[in-house]
Motif scaffolding. Sequence first.
Motif, PDB file in Angstrom:
ATOM      1  N   LEU A  74       0.823  -1.216   0.000  1.00  0.00           N
ATOM      2  CA  LEU A  74       0.000   0.000   0.000  1.00  0.00           C
ATOM      3  C   LEU A  74       0.853   1.261   0.000  1.00  0.00           C
ATOM      4  CD1 LEU A  74      -2.967  -0.843   2.398  1.00  0.00           C
ATOM      5  CD2 LEU A  74      -3.060  -0.415  -0.065  1.00  0.00           C
ATOM      6  N   GLU A  75       1.910   1.232   0.828  1.00  0.00           N
ATOM      7  CA  GLU A  75       2.799   2.403   0.898  1.00  0.00           C
ATOM      8  C   GLU A  75       3.555   2.578  -0.415  1.00  0.00           C
ATOM      9  OE1 GLU A  75       5.283   2.659   4.433  1.00  0.00           O
ATOM     10  OE2 GLU A  75       3.748   1.567   5.535  1.00  0.00           O
ATOM     11  N   ARG A  76       3.907   1.433  -1.008  1.00  0.00           N
ATOM     12  CA  ARG A  76       4.629   1.489  -2.280  1.00  0.00           C
ATOM     13  C   ARG A  76       3.719   2.086  -3.360  1.00  0.00           C
ATOM     14  NH1 ARG A  76       5.344  -1.992  -6.375  1.00  0.00           N
ATOM     15  NH2 ARG A  76       7.266  -1.714  -7.542  1.00  0.00           N
ATOM     16  N   ASP A  77       2.442   1.681  -3.365  1.00  0.00           N
ATOM     17  CA  ASP A  77       1.492   2.239  -4.336  1.00  0.00           C
ATOM     18  C   ASP A  77       1.327   3.742  -4.135  1.00  0.00           C
ATOM     19  OD1 ASP A  77       1.165  -0.217  -5.391  1.00  0.00           O
ATOM     20  OD2 ASP A  77      -0.802  -0.619  -4.524  1.00  0.00           O
ATOM     21  N   ALA A  78       1.277   4.145  -2.853  1.00  0.00           N
ATOM     22  CA  ALA A  78       1.129   5.581  -2.553  1.00  0.00           C
ATOM     23  C   ALA A  78       2.346   6.345  -3.062  1.00  0.00           C
ATOM     24  CB  ALA A  78       0.964   5.772  -1.054  1.00  0.00           C
ATOM     25  N   LEU A  79       3.515   5.731  -2.915  1.00  0.00           N
ATOM     26  CA  LEU A  79       4.739   6.390  -3.394  1.00  0.00           C
ATOM     27  C   LEU A  79       4.733   6.475  -4.926  1.00  0.00           C
ATOM     28  CD1 LEU A  79       8.196   6.168  -1.942  1.00  0.00           C
ATOM     29  CD2 LEU A  79       8.021   5.708  -4.346  1.00  0.00           C
ATOM     30  N   LEU A  80       4.294   5.378  -5.549  1.00  0.00           N
ATOM     31  CA  LEU A  80       4.283   5.367  -7.016  1.00  0.00           C
ATOM     32  C   LEU A  80       3.329   6.426  -7.585  1.00  0.00           C
ATOM     33  CD1 LEU A  80       4.428   1.548  -7.858  1.00  0.00           C
ATOM     34  CD2 LEU A  80       6.184   3.267  -8.261  1.00  0.00           C
ATOM     35  N   ARG A  81       2.287   6.754  -6.820  1.00  0.00           N
ATOM     36  CA  ARG A  81       1.353   7.791  -7.283  1.00  0.00           C
ATOM     37  C   ARG A  81       2.016   9.164  -7.332  1.00  0.00           C
ATOM     38  NH1 ARG A  81      -4.034   7.498  -3.916  1.00  0.00           N
ATOM     39  NH2 ARG A  81      -4.227   9.556  -4.846  1.00  0.00           N
ATOM     40  N   ARG A  82       3.141   9.284  -6.647  1.00  0.00           N
ATOM     41  CA  ARG A  82       3.851  10.576  -6.666  1.00  0.00           C
ATOM     42  C   ARG A  82       4.837  10.650  -7.841  1.00  0.00           C
ATOM     43  NH1 ARG A  82       5.917  11.137  -0.570  1.00  0.00           N
ATOM     44  NH2 ARG A  82       6.379  13.296  -1.208  1.00  0.00           N
ATOM     45  N   LEU A  83       4.902   9.551  -8.622  1.00  0.00           N
ATOM     46  CA  LEU A  83       5.799   9.520  -9.777  1.00  0.00           C
ATOM     47  C   LEU A  83       4.977   9.419 -11.062  1.00  0.00           C
ATOM     48  CD1 LEU A  83       8.223   6.691  -8.541  1.00  0.00           C
ATOM     49  CD2 LEU A  83       8.301   9.114  -7.966  1.00  0.00           C
ATOM     50  N   GLY A  84       5.508  10.000 -12.114  1.00  0.00           N
ATOM     51  CA  GLY A  84       4.883   9.844 -13.433  1.00  0.00           C
ATOM     52  C   GLY A  84       5.926   9.316 -14.389  1.00  0.00           C
ATOM     53  N   VAL A  85       5.496   8.443 -15.295  1.00  0.00           N
ATOM     54  CA  VAL A  85       6.457   7.866 -16.242  1.00  0.00           C
ATOM     55  C   VAL A  85       5.929   8.025 -17.663  1.00  0.00           C
ATOM     56  CG1 VAL A  85       7.783   5.819 -16.891  1.00  0.00           C
ATOM     57  CG2 VAL A  85       7.092   6.133 -14.514  1.00  0.00           C
ATOM     58  N   MET A  86       6.782   8.575 -18.506  1.00  0.00           N
ATOM     59  CA  MET A  86       6.439   8.694 -19.922  1.00  0.00           C
ATOM     60  C   MET A  86       7.311   7.684 -20.667  1.00  0.00           C
ATOM     61  SD  MET A  86       7.086  12.026 -22.239  1.00  0.00           S
ATOM     62  CE  MET A  86       6.928  12.010 -24.003  1.00  0.00           C
ATOM     63  N   LEU A 162       8.823  13.336 -12.676  1.00  0.00           N
ATOM     64  CA  LEU A 162       8.399  12.797 -13.969  1.00  0.00           C
ATOM     65  C   LEU A 162       9.602  12.153 -14.646  1.00  0.00           C
ATOM     66  CD1 LEU A 162       6.131  12.610 -16.115  1.00  0.00           C
ATOM     67  CD2 LEU A 162       6.904  14.797 -16.990  1.00  0.00           C
ATOM     68  N   PHE A 163       9.474  10.867 -14.967  1.00  0.00           N
ATOM     69  CA  PHE A 163      10.531  10.133 -15.669  1.00  0.00           C
ATOM     70  C   PHE A 163      10.171  10.056 -17.149  1.00  0.00           C
ATOM     71  CE2 PHE A 163      12.767   8.406 -12.008  1.00  0.00           C
ATOM     72  CZ  PHE A 163      11.804   8.491 -11.012  1.00  0.00           C
ATOM     73  N   CYS A 164      11.108  10.382 -18.000  1.00  0.00           N
ATOM     74  CA  CYS A 164      10.839  10.339 -19.441  1.00  0.00           C
ATOM     75  C   CYS A 164      11.910   9.501 -20.125  1.00  0.00           C
ATOM     76  CB  CYS A 164      10.860  11.735 -20.052  1.00  0.00           C
ATOM     77  SG  CYS A 164       9.730  12.858 -19.253  1.00  0.00           S
ATOM     78  N   ASP A 165      11.459   8.426 -20.779  1.00  0.00           N
ATOM     79  CA  ASP A 165      12.401   7.558 -21.484  1.00  0.00           C
ATOM     80  C   ASP A 165      12.405   7.950 -22.959  1.00  0.00           C
ATOM     81  OD1 ASP A 165      14.147   5.587 -22.132  1.00  0.00           O
ATOM     82  OD2 ASP A 165      12.781   3.915 -21.789  1.00  0.00           O
ATOM     83  N   GLU A 166      13.498   8.519 -23.401  1.00  0.00           N
ATOM     84  CA  GLU A 166      13.684   8.934 -24.796  1.00  0.00           C
ATOM     85  C   GLU A 166      12.475   9.728 -25.316  1.00  0.00           C
ATOM     86  OE1 GLU A 166      16.484   8.282 -26.295  1.00  0.00           O
ATOM     87  OE2 GLU A 166      17.305   6.383 -25.556  1.00  0.00           O
ATOM     88  N   PRO A 167      12.186  10.893 -24.741  1.00  0.00           N
ATOM     89  CA  PRO A 167      10.970  11.609 -25.158  1.00  0.00           C
ATOM     90  C   PRO A 167      10.963  12.042 -26.617  1.00  0.00           C
ATOM     91  CG  PRO A 167      12.316  12.973 -23.704  1.00  0.00           C
ATOM     92  CD  PRO A 167      12.928  11.615 -23.697  1.00  0.00           C
ATOM     93  N   GLY A 168      12.138  12.266 -27.199  1.00  0.00           N
ATOM     94  CA  GLY A 168      12.162  12.754 -28.583  1.00  0.00           C
ATOM     95  C   GLY A 168      12.469  11.680 -29.605  1.00  0.00           C
ATOM     96  N   ALA A 169      12.642  10.434 -29.135  1.00  0.00           N
ATOM     97  CA  ALA A 169      13.064   9.377 -30.067  1.00  0.00           C
ATOM     98  C   ALA A 169      11.989   9.123 -31.115  1.00  0.00           C
ATOM     99  CB  ALA A 169      13.346   8.093 -29.298  1.00  0.00           C
TER     100      ALA A 169
END
Lengths: 247, 365
Positions: A74-86, A162-169
């Motif tokens: 549950l705590e891990r899910d709450a933490l993941l909600r604070r992250l965004g991944v593109m 916000l994590f972005c993996d190769e946004p312009g690729a």
Amino acid sequence: MKRIIGIDNLAVAYGEHLVLKDIDLQVEEGERLIVLGGSGCGKSTLLKSIIGLTPIHAGRIEIFDAEPAHLPELERDALLRRLGVMFQYGALLNSLTVGENLALPLEMHTDLSPALVEDIVRTRLHLVGLDQAYALLPAELSGGMRKRAALARAMVLDPEILFCDEPGAGLDPVTAAEIDHLLLTVNQSLGITLIIVTHELLSIERLDGRLIMLDQGEVVFTGTVAQAKTSDLPVVAHFFNPGASRP
Amino acid sequence: MAEIRSTDRGILFSGTLTLDSIAALETQISQLLHDHSVTTLQVDLSQVTAVDTAGAVFLHRLPQIGRQVGKDLTITPLPTEELQHFYTFITAAERAESIPPTAVNWLEQVGEQLLQSKERWATFLYLMSDLTWAAIATLFRRSGIRRDSFADQAIAIGSQGLPIIALILFLIGAVMALQATAQLRKFGANIFVADLLAVSLTRELGPLMTAIIISGRSGSAIAAEIATMKFTEELDALQTMAINPLRFVAVPKLWAMLLCVPLLTIMADFFGILGGTFVAVAAFDISPQAFIDQVIGSLFLKDVLTGLIKSFSFGWIITIIAVYRGLEFSGGASGVGQATTASVVTSLFGIIFLDSAWGLLFYMR
């Protein structure tokens, strides 16, 4: 500035093959961190390790002073909600419309009324310039639009990082520049911390953040774009001037 | 957490207006506005400490909520410059007017369906002829069939498919023998169960059941593989290398299917008769020798050959349909699922259609 990500002595392996080793990294609130390096150097693996998609072999990753790997679900899910991944290819759910893709995390994690969810979704789509794409399916979008939609979905829960993996690729230079501009906007106007994996030189210069360069799974350089351009390190010099002879 | 309460002049918001607290505020605000005695209200945000996107959008919606309950709202600025900047930055998007779909009458719909179906049939028939021709032509080319791919497919379709076909046909043979003997023994004709089994399995059930199992097991796999290749642009990549993607991918599969389905049918016939023999011997006291003699005596070469010709044609139609359905794929992950389902359903229809056609050709007098 407050430290929000701390990585100590990280090592990641695929089977016997060590992909990342001895990685030490600190990320501060509100900064733009650009992870760069050649293909296969471990950039995407580092990003996936931080967000918990790839298990780590050794070392420690702390996000907001907590180790996601050791947190209860549950705590891990709450933490993941604070992250965004593109994700690199958007990873939009193809069976849902763009609007439904963005609404999904809101519907899953909150009790907001459908009208407010729709307004939030439309606001996010407006921010990335996709006002007309609300009812479209991902298959009906161009590559650039898909990336914008992916960015909007990554930001729909107001992430702090916000994590972005190769946004312009795979995008044309104009669209890639627009995506970079959007990323700068969300960083400067919304205060979201950005961690961007890329190897696009133009993008690196436009985003102008703190660089860390990986080579063969190790951090070989940390500094600004200006410092990287004048670096004597052969790997860095070759990266920023690929026309020159290899080190 | 956020709180709202009525004041003399309007409504006072305090605390954090964020995703976690907005749902509760949403339920309270209408009632609070409705109950207020004043018509023109001031929304006081001076005690708000944090706002996120959901909070900002909620604040932007407040005047509209007020109008719904007959109140006119004036919203005061947020207490800090940072919060005000964020609130201004988050501009609530205007709801786009949805364009109603153009009404199409039923006649137009029928016409459109007919035209689409005509196009689909044309594409299917072209694919059928092109792939068949390409498969034949490959035999006469110096480079021949891609042997690695052909061997992989033959193993996947043939040897890996054998256990399930053997088990199912053994059980079908056993059940048939059980049911048939129960009737035939009333006339003292137990032994004729061998004739019934041998003829029905070699002519009809062996080829048919094998084809049905293979269409579900291997036809769907072919459709999924081709659909995925299309999705990941692998077929486009082959095309840019001046390689005909269809022939490159589909011809080895077609030959593997044409080889394996008849071979599997022979094994299916064998295991079906074996299942029947087992039941006849174990449950109805028929000697194994007598049963086998009866089976051999009842079979004509034509029975086995027609079964094999049928199975050859079933292998052909399963591959063509699977390739067609794979190529017809559109969309994402769900499209792959639809392609495989469509492949199996259409293959079943194709198999039954061909079976009927062969039945008329071989046995109509």
